[in-house]
Design an enzyme around this catalytic site. Structure first.
Site, mmCIF file in Angstrom:
data_model
loop_
_atom_site.group_PDB
_atom_site.id
_atom_site.type_symbol
_atom_site.label_atom_id
_atom_site.label_comp_id
_atom_site.label_asym_id
_atom_site.label_seq_id
_atom_site.Cartn_x
_atom_site.Cartn_y
_atom_site.Cartn_z
ATOM 1 N N ASP A 47 0.847 -1.204 0.000
ATOM 2 C CA ASP A 47 0.000 0.000 0.000
ATOM 3 C C ASP A 47 0.883 1.255 0.000
ATOM 4 O O ASP A 47 0.676 2.180 -0.794
ATOM 5 C CB ASP A 47 -0.898 0.063 1.251
ATOM 6 C CG ASP A 47 -1.856 -1.109 1.394
ATOM 7 O OD1 ASP A 47 -3.069 -0.913 1.409
ATOM 8 O OD2 ASP A 47 -1.375 -2.266 1.508
ATOM 9 N N GLU A 70 -5.150 7.659 0.465
ATOM 10 C CA GLU A 70 -5.570 6.953 1.687
ATOM 11 C C GLU A 70 -4.468 6.916 2.747
ATOM 12 O O GLU A 70 -4.731 7.111 3.925
ATOM 13 C CB GLU A 70 -5.991 5.514 1.347
ATOM 14 C CG GLU A 70 -6.411 4.772 2.626
ATOM 15 C CD GLU A 70 -6.759 3.312 2.442
ATOM 16 O OE1 GLU A 70 -6.768 2.816 1.307
ATOM 17 O OE2 GLU A 70 -7.028 2.669 3.473
ATOM 18 N N ASP A 142 -6.152 5.385 -4.049
ATOM 19 C CA ASP A 142 -6.271 4.258 -3.127
ATOM 20 C C ASP A 142 -5.272 3.231 -3.657
ATOM 21 O O ASP A 142 -5.537 2.535 -4.631
ATOM 22 C CB ASP A 142 -7.700 3.701 -3.120
ATOM 23 C CG ASP A 142 -7.899 2.689 -2.003
ATOM 24 O OD1 ASP A 142 -6.884 2.161 -1.495
ATOM 25 O OD2 ASP A 142 -9.061 2.433 -1.646
ATOM 26 N N ILE A 144 -3.922 0.409 -2.643
ATOM 27 C CA ILE A 144 -4.491 -0.942 -2.689
ATOM 28 C C ILE A 144 -5.871 -0.830 -2.074
ATOM 29 O O ILE A 144 -6.014 -0.563 -0.883
ATOM 30 C CB ILE A 144 -3.655 -1.982 -1.905
ATOM 31 C CG1 ILE A 144 -2.282 -2.180 -2.562
ATOM 32 C CG2 ILE A 144 -4.400 -3.318 -1.841
ATOM 33 C CD1 ILE A 144 -1.421 -3.263 -1.907
ATOM 34 N N ASP A 145 -6.889 -0.962 -2.893
ATOM 35 C CA ASP A 145 -8.251 -0.997 -2.379
ATOM 36 C C ASP A 145 -8.591 -2.471 -2.201
ATOM 37 O O ASP A 145 -8.325 -3.284 -3.085
ATOM 38 C CB ASP A 145 -9.194 -0.336 -3.389
ATOM 39 C CG ASP A 145 -10.628 -0.316 -2.891
ATOM 40 O OD1 ASP A 145 -10.838 -0.170 -1.666
ATOM 41 O OD2 ASP A 145 -11.540 -0.441 -3.731
ATOM 42 N N THR A 147 -7.447 -4.170 0.747
ATOM 43 C CA THR A 147 -6.201 -4.726 1.308
ATOM 44 C C THR A 147 -6.452 -6.128 1.890
ATOM 45 O O THR A 147 -5.589 -7.011 1.798
ATOM 46 C CB THR A 147 -5.630 -3.787 2.386
ATOM 47 O OG1 THR A 147 -5.444 -2.497 1.795
ATOM 48 C CG2 THR A 147 -4.278 -4.273 2.905
ATOM 49 N N ASP A 288 -12.593 5.403 -2.320
ATOM 50 C CA ASP A 288 -13.205 4.077 -2.458
ATOM 51 C C ASP A 288 -14.317 4.065 -3.504
ATOM 52 O O ASP A 288 -14.851 2.992 -3.809
ATOM 53 C CB ASP A 288 -13.783 3.604 -1.121
ATOM 54 C CG ASP A 288 -12.723 3.011 -0.196
ATOM 55 O OD1 ASP A 288 -11.731 2.463 -0.716
ATOM 56 O OD2 ASP A 288 -12.894 3.096 1.033
HETATM 57 N N1 LIG Z 1 -16.894 -0.212 8.476
HETATM 58 C C1 LIG Z 1 -16.711 -0.009 7.187
HETATM 59 N N2 LIG Z 1 -17.777 0.212 6.390
HETATM 60 C C2 LIG Z 1 -17.621 0.411 5.067
HETATM 61 N N3 LIG Z 1 -16.414 0.406 4.441
HETATM 62 C C3 LIG Z 1 -15.322 0.200 5.194
HETATM 63 C C4 LIG Z 1 -15.399 -0.024 6.593
HETATM 64 N N4 LIG Z 1 -14.150 -0.203 7.057
HETATM 65 C C5 LIG Z 1 -13.315 -0.091 5.989
HETATM 66 N N5 LIG Z 1 -14.018 0.147 4.867
HETATM 67 C C6 LIG Z 1 -13.534 0.388 3.514
HETATM 68 O O1 LIG Z 1 -13.826 -0.716 2.696
HETATM 69 C C7 LIG Z 1 -12.853 -0.764 1.680
HETATM 70 C C8 LIG Z 1 -12.832 -2.095 1.017
HETATM 71 O O2 LIG Z 1 -14.064 -2.275 0.383
HETATM 72 P P1 LIG Z 1 -14.611 -3.718 0.007
HETATM 73 O O3 LIG Z 1 -15.214 -4.322 1.235
HETATM 74 O O4 LIG Z 1 -15.616 -3.401 -1.036
HETATM 75 O O5 LIG Z 1 -13.454 -4.496 -0.490
HETATM 76 C C9 LIG Z 1 -11.604 -0.442 2.433
HETATM 77 O O6 LIG Z 1 -10.653 0.034 1.516
HETATM 78 P P2 LIG Z 1 -9.081 -0.360 1.717
HETATM 79 O O7 LIG Z 1 -8.973 -1.836 1.565
HETATM 80 O O8 LIG Z 1 -8.467 0.432 0.625
HETATM 81 O O9 LIG Z 1 -8.699 0.132 3.093
HETATM 82 C C10 LIG Z 1 -12.046 0.604 3.440
HETATM 83 O O10 LIG Z 1 -11.803 1.925 3.012
HETATM 84 MG MG LIG Z 2 -10.155 1.373 -0.312
HETATM 85 MG MG LIG Z 3 -7.076 0.719 3.893
HETATM 86 MG MG LIG Z 4 -6.567 1.060 0.328
#
Ligand SMILES: Nc1ncnc2c1ncn2[C@@H]1O[C@H](COP(=O)(O)O)[C@@H](OP(=O)(O)O)[C@H]1O
Ligand SMILES: [Mg+2]
Ligand SMILES: [Mg+2]
Ligand SMILES: [Mg+2]
Length: 351
Positions: A47, A70, A142, A144-145, A147, A288
């Site tokens: 990341d 991020e 972002d 790594i979206d 992660t 996101d």
């Molecule tokens: N309680 C929450 N409710 C909704 N989204 C959340 C969350 N906690 C983290 N996230 C977000 O959900 C993203 C991942 O989405 P998904 O579930 O669709 O894969 C995360 O991005 P990162 O992985 O970049 O931190 C983070 O920003």
């Molecule tokens: Mg993300």
């Molecule tokens: Mg993250």
């Molecule tokens: Mg991320």
């Protein structure tokens, strides 16, 4: 309408380099290369290094543009993080200076760059600290979206967008682990989704080849399936189940991490992406959703919050009061929105 040709070129090149970095990091990732952030979410050397690479390339091309990223480098600047920091610097420099082959034109200033110092790369990560807001140009990164998906070896996405006066103009989503065409698995994995406002959406390979325009197909009711998060903490699986049953949807939802969901929706692998909050208090982050929202809109779809309101990318680093996300082709979107309202009223009546 501007075609943002230079921005698109630089953004695709940056995502391409970052994708190469994250794929190679995954195979070498060791346990002490992941930290837990204040909100308990994971962050890896991948990341940090990917944000450093993308931010450096954006700075080369558009030095005046602010960045809403991020990650920040505060933890990496601590003495106790020296080992992790060195690894991130090495990874970022490798990605910035490697030869990527065709499509990586030096003339655009996006070809192999010079090595950077540790100070320069930590500063590049911290250039992502812009607060966002309603006016001017800004990029979202972002690195790594998804992660959690990345750590499981499943889907994740390298995501970049350009927002101008709160409107998303360019969106790039790199998905190294996504099949280029699910109907032709022998074409392999790796997709970059690209959208420019008013100029359509397409997918290309990780080398920028084989462009395919994207258009959301019309779905027969019996063909509708939902795309949703793997993580039940990120979006409510039970709410989606209720919406599915209200719509008589019989297909199981497709669970997938990251904005790869928006990419799949844009090319017709799944008919709707529904993300309902699991609790009060969490605010969705602009990085996101900005690239995914422009991609789906340019593929002919509609993206709103769960009440049917537009996503507001001009409120700062988060989407503010927007509650949940519904993305789908036009006809499916209006049906899902109705069902979401009904399911919401039922839930309220029960509470
Ligand atoms: N309680 C929450 N409710 C909704 N989204 C959340 C969350 N906690 C983290 N996230 C977000 O959900 C993203 C991942 O989405 P998904 O579930 O669709 O894969 C995360 O991005 P990162 O992985 O970049 O931190 C983070 O920003
Ligand atoms: Mg993300
Ligand atoms: Mg993250
Ligand atoms: Mg991320």
């Amino acid at each position: 309408m501007s075609s943002y040709a230079t921005e698109k070129k630089v953004a695709v090149a940056a995502v391409r380099r970052a994708c190469q970095l994250t794929s190679s990091v995954f195979n070498k990732l060791v346990k002490n290369e992941t930290l837990t952030k204040g909100d308990k979410s994971p962050v890896t050397v991948g990341d940090y290094a990917a944000q450093a690479v993308i931010s450096t390339m954006l700075y080369n091309a558009f030095p005046a543009d602010p960045i809403v990223g991020e990650e920040d480098a505060a933890e990496l600047r601590e003495e106790s993080s020296a080992e992790m920091r060195d690894r991130i610097i090495a990874l970022a420099n490798e990605a910035l200076t490697s030869e990527l082959g065709p499509g990586d034109e030096v003339s655009w200033g996006v070809g192999p760059g010079q090595e950077k110092t540790a100070v320069q790369l930590l500063d590049a990560i911290d250039r992502g600290n812009h607060p966002g807001g309603p006016s001017g140009r800004m990029w979202t990164i972002d690195p790594i979206d998804g992660t959690k998906g990345f750590l499981r070896g499943e889907q994740y996405a390298v995501c970049l967008s350009l927002i101008v006066d709160a409107q998303v103009q360019v969106g790039i989503i790199g998905c190294p682990n996504l099949l280029f065409d699910p109907a032709q698995p022998d074409l392999g994995r790796g997709v970059i989704f690209v959208a420019v406002k008013g100029h359509g959406a397409e997918q290309v390979t990780l080398t920028g080849a084989n462009p395919i325009p994207l258009k959301i197909p019309c779905f027969a009711p019996s063909d509708i399936s939902f795309l949703e998060s793997v993580e039940a903490a990120h979006s409510s699986h039970t709410f989606n189940e209720r919406v599915s049953s209200l719509l008589n949807i019989t297909r199981s939802p497709v669970r997938m991490d990251s904005q790869a969901k928006y990419g799949c929706l844009a090319r017709g692998d799944g008919a709707a992406y529904l993300r309902m909050p699991t609790g009060v208090g969490y605010r969705e982050k602009i990085w996101d959703h900005a690239p995914g929202a422009i991609l789906v809109e340019e593929a002919g779809g509609v993206v709103t919050d769960s009440r049917g309101g537009a996503l507001n990318f001009g409120l700062g680093r988060t989407l503010g009061e927007n509650f949940g996300v519904i993305a789908a082709g036009r006809a499916v979107h209006s049906r899902v929105l109705e069902a979401v309202k009904t399911a919401g009223m039922e839930a309220k009546a029960k509470a």
